[in-house]
Enzyme design. Sequence first.
Site, short mmCIF file in Angstrom:
data_model
loop_
_atom_site.label_atom_id
_atom_site.label_comp_id
_atom_site.label_asym_id
_atom_site.label_seq_id
_atom_site.Cartn_x
_atom_site.Cartn_y
_atom_site.Cartn_z
N LYS A 125 0.82 -1.22 0.00
CA LYS A 125 0.00 0.00 0.00
C LYS A 125 0.85 1.28 0.00
O LYS A 125 0.49 2.26 -0.63
CB LYS A 125 -0.97 0.00 1.19
CG LYS A 125 -2.07 -1.06 1.07
CD LYS A 125 -3.04 -1.00 2.23
CE LYS A 125 -4.04 -2.13 2.18
NZ LYS A 125 -5.02 -2.09 3.27
N TYR A 179 -11.28 -9.57 11.10
CA TYR A 179 -12.52 -10.29 10.75
C TYR A 179 -12.36 -11.80 10.68
O TYR A 179 -13.29 -12.50 10.30
CB TYR A 179 -13.11 -9.76 9.42
CG TYR A 179 -12.15 -9.77 8.26
CD1 TYR A 179 -11.38 -8.66 7.97
CD2 TYR A 179 -12.02 -10.90 7.47
CE1 TYR A 179 -10.48 -8.66 6.92
CE2 TYR A 179 -11.12 -10.91 6.42
CZ TYR A 179 -10.36 -9.80 6.15
OH TYR A 179 -9.47 -9.81 5.11
N1 LIG Z 1 -11.50 -5.20 7.99
C1 LIG Z 1 -10.74 -4.71 7.05
O1 LIG Z 1 -11.19 -4.38 5.94
C2 LIG Z 1 -9.27 -4.51 7.31
C3 LIG Z 1 -8.53 -3.61 6.53
C4 LIG Z 1 -7.17 -3.44 6.82
C5 LIG Z 1 -6.58 -4.17 7.85
N2 LIG Z 1 -7.33 -5.04 8.58
C6 LIG Z 1 -6.72 -5.80 9.69
O2 LIG Z 1 -6.16 -4.88 10.59
C7 LIG Z 1 -5.03 -5.45 11.23
C8 LIG Z 1 -3.87 -4.47 11.20
O3 LIG Z 1 -3.50 -4.23 9.87
P1 LIG Z 1 -2.38 -3.12 9.50
O4 LIG Z 1 -2.32 -3.07 8.02
O5 LIG Z 1 -2.60 -1.86 10.26
O6 LIG Z 1 -1.05 -3.81 10.07
P2 LIG Z 1 0.31 -3.08 10.49
O7 LIG Z 1 0.52 -1.84 9.73
O8 LIG Z 1 1.34 -4.16 10.47
O9 LIG Z 1 0.07 -2.64 12.05
C9 LIG Z 1 -0.10 -3.61 13.04
C10 LIG Z 1 -0.59 -2.95 14.32
O10 LIG Z 1 -0.81 -3.99 15.28
C11 LIG Z 1 0.02 -3.73 16.44
N3 LIG Z 1 0.43 -5.02 16.99
C12 LIG Z 1 0.79 -6.14 16.33
N4 LIG Z 1 1.09 -7.13 17.20
C13 LIG Z 1 0.93 -6.61 18.44
C14 LIG Z 1 1.10 -7.13 19.75
N5 LIG Z 1 1.50 -8.39 19.97
N6 LIG Z 1 0.85 -6.31 20.79
C15 LIG Z 1 0.42 -5.05 20.59
N7 LIG Z 1 0.24 -4.48 19.38
C16 LIG Z 1 0.51 -5.27 18.31
C17 LIG Z 1 1.16 -2.92 15.91
O11 LIG Z 1 1.78 -2.23 16.96
P3 LIG Z 1 3.34 -1.77 16.84
O12 LIG Z 1 3.33 -0.53 15.99
O13 LIG Z 1 3.77 -1.53 18.21
O14 LIG Z 1 4.07 -2.91 16.17
C18 LIG Z 1 0.40 -1.98 14.95
O15 LIG Z 1 -0.30 -0.99 15.65
C19 LIG Z 1 -4.76 -6.76 10.52
O16 LIG Z 1 -5.28 -7.81 11.32
C20 LIG Z 1 -5.55 -6.66 9.23
O17 LIG Z 1 -6.00 -7.90 8.77
C21 LIG Z 1 -8.67 -5.22 8.34
#
Ligand SMILES: NC(=O)c1ccc[n+]([C@@H]2O[C@H](COP(=O)([O-])OP(=O)(O)OC[C@H]3O[C@@H](n4cnc5c(N)ncnc54)[C@H](OP(=O)(O)O)[C@@H]3O)[C@@H](O)[C@H]2O)c1
Length: 292
Positions: free
Chosen positions: A75, A233
């Site tokens: 992205k 989800y």
């Molecule tokens: N429903 C939808 O349409 C949709 C759309 C987009 C994404 N999502 C979902 O949203 C989630 C995040 O996606 P993203 O693209 O934002 O990922 P990302 O950029 O990799 O960010 C991950 C986030 O999760 C936190 N995190 C991960 N492991 C953790 C842990 N063990 N303890 C505390 N915080 C933790 C990270 O914190 P740090 O910064 O401290 O690492 C960061 O805030 C995914 O599960 C994805 O599938 C859903």
Amino acid sequence: MNDPARTGHPGTRAVIIGRPITHARSPLIHGYWLKQLGLDGAYDRREVMPGAVAAVLRELRAEGYAGGNVTVPHKEEAFMACDRVTERARIAGAVNTFWFEGPELHGDNTDGIGFVAHLSETWPEWDREPAEIRIIGAGGAARGLIAPLLDRNVKAISVSNRSRERAETLCDDIRAVLPAAPLTILDWSDRGAHLGTVDLLVNTTSMGMNGQSPLEIDLSAMKPSGIVADIVYVPLETPLLAAANHRGLRTLDGLGMLLHQAVPGFERWFGQHPSVTQALRQHVFADLLAQH
Ligand SMILES: NC(=O)c1ccc[n+]([C@@H]2O[C@H](COP(=O)([O-])OP(=O)(O)OC[C@H]3O[C@@H](n4cnc5c(N)ncnc54)[C@H](OP(=O)(O)O)[C@@H]3O)[C@@H](O)[C@H]2O)c1
């Protein structure tokens, strides 16, 4: 008016790029709408290596694609490759939807408007009074969410992320575009603090996803009329949503966001407005169940 991307001409093709790409749900969603609307078009998937996004986007234009979607991990790279982006994509620093217009590559970020569309459809009165929002996480998804939320009747948004520095960068980036944005940062240990005034709490981290530990947060002090949302989800009812349901709080799952974020792209490439229906939800949910 002869732009096939805008008029839904027969044979219009769109594509999703990412890596890995086999589990992407967008082909299922767009394929469903193409069939339902009886359109002669196609939605493909293509695996793309990091570093190759700009070159692949040029190839896609040459191959006649109208546009497409971008998923992890591309992205940000797609954002860099665009000639023009919407303001919400600029705030997010990430593009999940692109299209070709004249000589230019355009990009948008529809994740946040997808979330807000689902929220407003499910709980239409959520921002009738100025809302106080708690965002858990500061990753790519949180970036996409905040600008569309700030477009609504919002009093304050507090952000809590495991690494505070990432929350600070996120808030600084948003303030660079929207200087008056009412943003504050909470330490990770305070993510559950002062929930008595929070109208909407959103988990944007990957915690609670199948195979990951749940998001630990004490909801006992949450405002009784508050809404607890999760953008994860798989599973549909995450441990966070189960805890909120158990307390009788209103909830919002992540599947609706996934479905609604797809609407603007479909409209642009294929020229018709698709509907997010219960039947589509069931269709995608059945696929999630089959794969997990
Ligand atoms: N429903 C939808 O349409 C949709 C759309 C987009 C994404 N999502 C979902 O949203 C989630 C995040 O996606 P993203 O693209 O934002 O990922 P990302 O950029 O990799 O960010 C991950 C986030 O999760 C936190 N995190 C991960 N492991 C953790 C842990 N063990 N303890 C505390 N915080 C933790 C990270 O914190 P740090 O910064 O401290 O690492 C960061 O805030 C995914 O599960 C994805 O599938 C859903």
